[in-house]
Design an enzyme around this catalytic site. Structure first.
Site, PDB file in Angstrom:
ATOM      1  CB  THR A  68      -4.339   4.305  -1.618  1.00 39.20           C
ATOM      2  OG1 THR A  68      -4.481   3.633  -0.451  1.00 39.20           O
ATOM      3  CG2 THR A  68      -5.428   5.244  -1.689  1.00 39.20           C
ATOM      4  NE  ARG A  69      -1.794   0.204  -7.249  1.00 46.93           N
ATOM      5  CZ  ARG A  69      -1.398  -0.094  -8.565  1.00 46.93           C
ATOM      6  NH1 ARG A  69      -1.121  -1.383  -8.501  1.00 46.93           N
ATOM      7  NH2 ARG A  69      -1.077   0.704  -9.343  1.00 46.93           N
ATOM      8  CG  ASP A 110      -7.271  11.164   7.121  1.00 50.82           C
ATOM      9  OD1 ASP A 110      -7.995  10.068   6.952  1.00 50.82           O
ATOM     10  OD2 ASP A 110      -6.814  11.585   8.084  1.00 50.82           O
ATOM     11  CD  GLU A 122       5.800   2.277  -3.226  1.00 48.33           C
ATOM     12  OE1 GLU A 122       6.059   1.339  -3.565  1.00 48.33           O
ATOM     13  OE2 GLU A 122       5.290   2.987  -2.252  1.00 48.33           O
ATOM     14  CE  LYS A 123       4.232  -1.442  -6.768  1.00 51.37           C
ATOM     15  NZ  LYS A 123       3.692  -2.840  -6.701  1.00 51.37           N
TER      16      LYS A 123
END
Length: 100
Positions: A14-15, A47, A17-18
């Site tokens: 996960t990144r 989560d 806001e990207k």
């Protein structure tokens, strides 16, 4: 990404806001985050992303659509206080064409 690809058949990074990167042994695919009006509280975002992604996989979605479900769930939960969705994630998925 190369180290992740070498160690697992499927990984997700996960990144914020990207969005996220879905990594398989063959490719890396970017899935963009959804725009939100205002970030209020990031509690539970990871989560909820994981839950949406795993629900997508368990329902037979491809990796990209599963990641879109995760992004959708995370986008909902960061717009209010607390780690529980205030809107039906099932309805959001249906409205986005991701319900299966």
């Amino acid at each position: 990404m190369n180290a992740l690809r070498a160690d697992v058949r499927l990984g997700v990074v996960t990144r914020s806001e990207k969005g996220c990167l879905v990594v398989t042994r063959e490719e890396t695919d970017a899935v963009h985050a959804l725009p939100v009006e205002r970030v209020v509280d990031a509690t539970g975002a990871g989560d909820l992303f994981a839950a949406g992604f795993l629900v997508g996989l368990s329902r037979g979605n491809d990796y990209r659509d599963a990641a879109r479900l995760g992004v959708l769930a995370a986008a909902e939960v960061i717009q209010h206080l607390g780690a529980r969705p205030e809107t039906s994630l099932k309805q959001l998925a249906e409205q986005s064409g991701l319900a299966g």
